[in-house]
Write an enzyme that holds these catalytic residues in place. Structure first.
Site, mmCIF file in Angstrom:
data_model
loop_
_atom_site.group_PDB
_atom_site.id
_atom_site.type_symbol
_atom_site.label_atom_id
_atom_site.label_comp_id
_atom_site.label_asym_id
_atom_site.label_seq_id
_atom_site.Cartn_x
_atom_site.Cartn_y
_atom_site.Cartn_z
ATOM 1 C CG ASN A 102 -0.695 3.363 1.737
ATOM 2 O OD1 ASN A 102 -1.590 2.754 2.327
ATOM 3 N ND2 ASN A 102 0.029 2.804 0.784
ATOM 4 C CE1 TYR A 170 2.213 -3.508 9.958
ATOM 5 C CE2 TYR A 170 0.650 -3.786 11.762
ATOM 6 C CZ TYR A 170 0.909 -3.495 10.433
ATOM 7 O OH TYR A 170 -0.126 -3.174 9.585
ATOM 8 C CB THR A 205 -3.099 -5.604 0.245
ATOM 9 O OG1 THR A 205 -2.519 -5.859 1.533
ATOM 10 C CG2 THR A 205 -4.222 -4.586 0.367
#
Length: 271
Positions: A102, A170, A205
């Site tokens: 993760n 990314y 988050t």
């Protein structure tokens, strides 16, 4: 009794955000947890990263559910440190059944530097590879199967991310995670080890909800519009990803392997 009673899960990036949610949600279903996190700052990441106190809070939350947890600070870029954490965790809790790769960063900034590419590839792609590599032989040797979930992104299924070194890195890394998943799914299938990816849209988050990320998105209105979901929700919650993972690693998904599972409020379907 939970659907993961008696299982042990190895989770990276477990100090906060999605990783903490996964640890808590799997513990609610009966799993014990090996929790790993860098708990430190990477220079090219503009937002504050996790701390040792964050990791300690994950430990507290899991123990409050009367489940066992072993935590260790380790950087997924450092395979030897990750192996040490895995070995110590399994020595204390027993062999793992579940692996959740993760840990990830999003080094998008208003003043990009080339090092962003290097750091995001090392963390979001090589770190995922390292996570599976340190755990796979233990799963094979145990001989009773297992489940691995790699965290990708909607950026792993589309061409979003912008044109900065961090944004390109990314997107490249999250696409690369899909390739890793498909290769591992084939390689590990004879051992009844299942491998899948999850692809979240924006999640509530600290990696997404921070001043730096908002400034980055606002600097390019077209990108902000392109990142809108189909369903009328700006972001999903960490538990939404955790719930999907609980299903993927449970016996309810015992023949599900090699899939890319969006948990994205319809984001990918719009593309």
């Amino acid at each position: 009794m939970g659907v993961l009673e008696g299982k042990v899960a190895f989770i990276t990036g477990a100090a906060r955000g999605q990783g903490r949610s996964h640890a808590v949600r799997l513990a609610e279903e009966g799993a014990d947890i090996i929790a790993v996190d860098i708990a430190a700052q990477i220079d090219t990441v503009p937002y504050p990263m996790s701390t040792p106190d964050d990791l300690a809070e994950t430990v507290r939350l899991v123990e409050a559910l009367d489940r066992r947890i072993y935590s260790q600070i380790a950087d997924v870029r450092d395979k030897a440190a990750l192996q040490s954490a895995f070995d110590a965790g399994t020595a204390e809790l027993g062999s793992v059944d579940i692996v959740l790769a993760n840990a990830g960063i999003a080094p998008m900034s208003m003043h990009p530097v080339q090092q962003e590419w290097t750091d995001v590839i090392a963390t979001n792609l090589t770190g995922v590879y390292n996570t599976v590599e340190v755990a796979k032989q233990s799963l094979i040797d145990r001989g009773t199967g297992g489940a691995i979930v790699l965290t990708s992104s909607t950026a792993g299924l589309t061409g979003i991310g912008g044109d900065t070194p961090g944004g390109l890195g990314y997107t490249a890394a999250k696409h690369g995670v899909v390739g890793l998943m498909r290769s591992y799914a084939n390689y590990l299938a004879p051992y009844s080890i299942r491998v899948n990816t999850v692809h979240p849209t924006g999640v509530n988050t600290p990696m997404v909800v921070n001043d730096f990320m908002q400034e980055f998105l606002q600097s390019d209105p077209a990108m902000g519009q392109a990142m809108a979901n189909a369903l009328p929700v700006a972001m999903v919650e960490p538990v939404d990803i955790s719930n999907a993972i609980v299903w993927l690693v449970s016996d309810a998904a015992r023949y599900v392997t090699g899939v890319t599972l969006p948990v994205d409020a319809g984001f990918v379907n719009k593309r």
